[in-house]
Design an enzyme around this catalytic site. Sequence first.
Site: not given
Ligand code: OKP
Ligand code: ZN
Length: 353
Positions: A169, A205, A207, A294
């Site tokens: 990110h 990932d 996200h 994830d």
């Molecule tokens: C980072 B990576 C959870 C809210 C989510 C940000 C997620 C970041 C993911 N309380 N906040 O891409 O795994």
């Molecule tokens: Zn992620």
Amino acid sequence: MITVINPHHALHAGRREMFRGRLVDSYEVPDRLGQVLDELQRRPLGAVREPDLDDPALEATLLRVHEARYLKFLQNAWHDWVALDPANAELDALPSVWPLAQRHASRHDRETTNAAARLGHYAFDSGTPLTAGTWRAALSGAACAVAAARAVSAGERSAFALTRPPGHHAGPNFYGGYCFINNAALAAQVLREAGHARVAVLDVDYHHGNGTQTIFYERPDVLTLSIHGDPRTEYPFFLGHADERGAGAGEGCNRNWPLPRGTDLATWRNALDQALRAVADFRATALVVPLGVDIYAGDPIAGFQLRLEDFADVGSALAGLQLPTVFTFEGGYTKTHTGVAAVNLLEGFERAA
Ligand code: OKP
Ligand code: ZN
């Protein structure tokens, strides 16, 4: 497959992150890496090394991916936060005010001297605690990514940069999503400079890899691909749509596969097959995989439905490209299965490689 592990990762241990109006315990904790290391010790895939932390070439590589002003900010952010108020030493630094993008609403060309406000100049969320050890941990992580890419350019079939905080990110001049320095982008840059004319980054990932996409958006030499939760409903929300195809000289060199929450292996694998074809069509000679696990059904902050036994198949599909490959550790937040998911994928890769 060699693993390059970050010996200083635990120096970064955020306590709390802002989520929907409350501070909640951090998900991105040192134990995540511990879990992967434990599983790698149970099922070894090859040598585990530490990077050279005083590598004189690291800074030049960092500057190919991140702006000098941003790196300076990161390096000094904790000191400046504590200088604002000594009591801040007990608190993680989180931003709470931002310049607006709306027309005439905010100046973006002036940086405030208030260290708390300055966080809002570089952070895109309030969920990414910056702590006393963040810079050292992230910098050592960068060294891992660089070392992994060097090993691969020197002839290793594959290498795994086992580091946290994660990186995908983080953009040229911004942080967020638990990420500060973009390890996958550094690996791609090192592979380019080692002579690979075209490098592909395939982000698995949950996200969207918004930082990596932004870094390479106008470059024709690095193909960035990401399969992720649809930004209409999923973090990071403001990037990652299918019509983002790159710009300028990089037109056509970015692809996104946004998928709905609840997507299972069959649909996800179909997107992966399309991404693999894009890598082949691009005639990439090296591959970087930001490895977020994830996508596992049990993940507490994500929404895909891959089972633990699906990960080996993903690894073997990636190996099918037959490219020198660098993996960087990204997301994956279960308290018990992060290591199993990651090593299942890497082992699946190794078996098929
Ligand atoms: C980072 B990576 C959870 C809210 C989510 C940000 C997620 C970041 C993911 N309380 N906040 O891409 O795994
Ligand atoms: Zn992620």
